[in-house]
Design a protein around this motif. Structure first.
Motif, PDB file in Angstrom:
ATOM      1  N   UNK A  40     -35.454 -25.235  -7.543  1.00 23.76           N
ATOM      2  CA  UNK A  40     -35.334 -26.364  -8.460  1.00 23.76           C
ATOM      3  C   UNK A  40     -35.469 -25.928  -9.920  1.00 23.76           C
ATOM      4  N   UNK A  41     -35.042 -24.719 -10.247  1.00 20.09           N
ATOM      5  CA  UNK A  41     -35.291 -24.167 -11.584  1.00 20.09           C
ATOM      6  C   UNK A  41     -34.145 -24.300 -12.574  1.00 20.09           C
ATOM      7  N   UNK A  42     -32.880 -24.175 -12.098  1.00 20.35           N
ATOM      8  CA  UNK A  42     -31.783 -24.099 -13.042  1.00 20.35           C
ATOM      9  C   UNK A  42     -30.462 -24.524 -12.404  1.00 20.35           C
ATOM     10  N   UNK A  43     -29.661 -25.200 -13.218  1.00 20.69           N
ATOM     11  CA  UNK A  43     -28.305 -25.573 -12.817  1.00 20.69           C
ATOM     12  C   UNK A  43     -27.411 -25.375 -14.031  1.00 20.69           C
ATOM     13  N   UNK A  44     -26.274 -24.690 -13.854  1.00 20.01           N
ATOM     14  CA  UNK A  44     -25.359 -24.425 -14.963  1.00 20.01           C
ATOM     15  C   UNK A  44     -23.926 -24.673 -14.531  1.00 20.01           C
ATOM     16  N   UNK A  45     -23.141 -25.176 -15.470  1.00 22.65           N
ATOM     17  CA  UNK A  45     -21.728 -25.423 -15.196  1.00 22.65           C
ATOM     18  C   UNK A  45     -20.903 -25.226 -16.468  1.00 22.65           C
ATOM     19  N   UNK A  46     -19.618 -25.017 -16.259  1.00 21.44           N
ATOM     20  CA  UNK A  46     -18.655 -24.998 -17.356  1.00 21.44           C
ATOM     21  C   UNK A  46     -17.784 -26.237 -17.203  1.00 21.44           C
ATOM     22  N   UNK A  47     -17.368 -26.786 -18.357  1.00 20.66           N
ATOM     23  CA  UNK A  47     -16.514 -27.963 -18.300  1.00 20.66           C
ATOM     24  C   UNK A  47     -15.546 -27.998 -19.466  1.00 20.66           C
ATOM     25  N   UNK A  48     -14.530 -28.817 -19.324  1.00 16.57           N
ATOM     26  CA  UNK A  48     -13.459 -29.092 -20.291  1.00 16.57           C
ATOM     27  C   UNK A  48     -12.357 -28.042 -20.311  1.00 16.57           C
ATOM     28  N   UNK A  49     -12.333 -27.104 -19.372  1.00 19.38           N
ATOM     29  CA  UNK A  49     -11.210 -26.175 -19.310  1.00 19.38           C
ATOM     30  C   UNK A  49      -9.982 -26.930 -18.775  1.00 19.38           C
ATOM     31  N   UNK A  50      -8.819 -26.373 -19.065  1.00 23.94           N
ATOM     32  CA  UNK A  50      -7.579 -27.016 -18.637  1.00 23.94           C
ATOM     33  C   UNK A  50      -7.464 -26.989 -17.115  1.00 23.94           C
ATOM     34  N   UNK A  51      -6.873 -28.038 -16.566  1.00 22.58           N
ATOM     35  CA  UNK A  51      -6.651 -28.090 -15.123  1.00 22.58           C
ATOM     36  C   UNK A  51      -5.799 -26.894 -14.711  1.00 22.58           C
ATOM     37  N   UNK A  52      -6.202 -26.228 -13.642  1.00 25.81           N
ATOM     38  CA  UNK A  52      -5.476 -25.066 -13.149  1.00 25.81           C
ATOM     39  C   UNK A  52      -5.956 -23.747 -13.736  1.00 25.81           C
TER      40      UNK A  52
END
Length: 153
Positions: free
Chosen positions: A73-85
């Protein structure tokens, strides 16, 4: 380039255990309680999906979303807003990291978002995007405690 547009950081204390807060920031069903209107992804590193924000006319503005790391339960990371595909990477997406630290019976959550300067945008576009994300996180992060209280029920 203006260095001040490099990182957005927020910190909030939440009266819920890190295990609950981790679910709130990682599980799509809980994420919809405080951030996007729609969330379609698996909270597993390397898995891609999307999140959606409902517009005033009822349409959904979709953003690509890729889980980078998950260490419950320490960390969660993501990338977002890149182009579809496109594969999410430095230079085509923002990196958001939630770090969770137990504090008494609750959790101290630290959120960072980076990737503004790496997008190759002009200074004006960087400033505009940065300001929009600051406004967004200033609205959404304070919603986390209520989402955690709901998840803990």
């Amino acid at each position: 380039m203006n260095e001040e547009f490099g990182t957005i950081e927020r910190e909030i204390r939440i009266d819920a255990a890190p295990e609950v807060v981790f679910q709130v920031v990682s599980d799509p069903e809980h994420v919809k309680d405080w951030w996007p209107d729609e969330a379609q992804y698996e909270p597993v590193p390397g898995k891609a999906g999307r999140i959606g924000f409902r517009e005033a006319d009822g349409t959904v503005q979709w953003e690509q979303f890729t889980v980078v790391d998950a260490d419950p339960p320490r960390m969660f990371a993501f990338r977002w807003t890149h182009a579809e595909g496109e594969e999410a990477a430095k230079g085509n997406s923002f990196l958001v990291t939630f770090e969770l630290e137990p504090v008494g019976a609750g959790t101290l959550l630290r959120m960072t978002e980076t990737g503004f300067r790496e997008r190759g945008w002009t200074e004006a576009v960087i400033a505009e995007e940065y300001a929009a994300h600051v406004r967004g996180w200033d609205f959404f992060v304070p919603r986390l405690p209520a989402a955690a209280a709901k998840a803990a029920r």
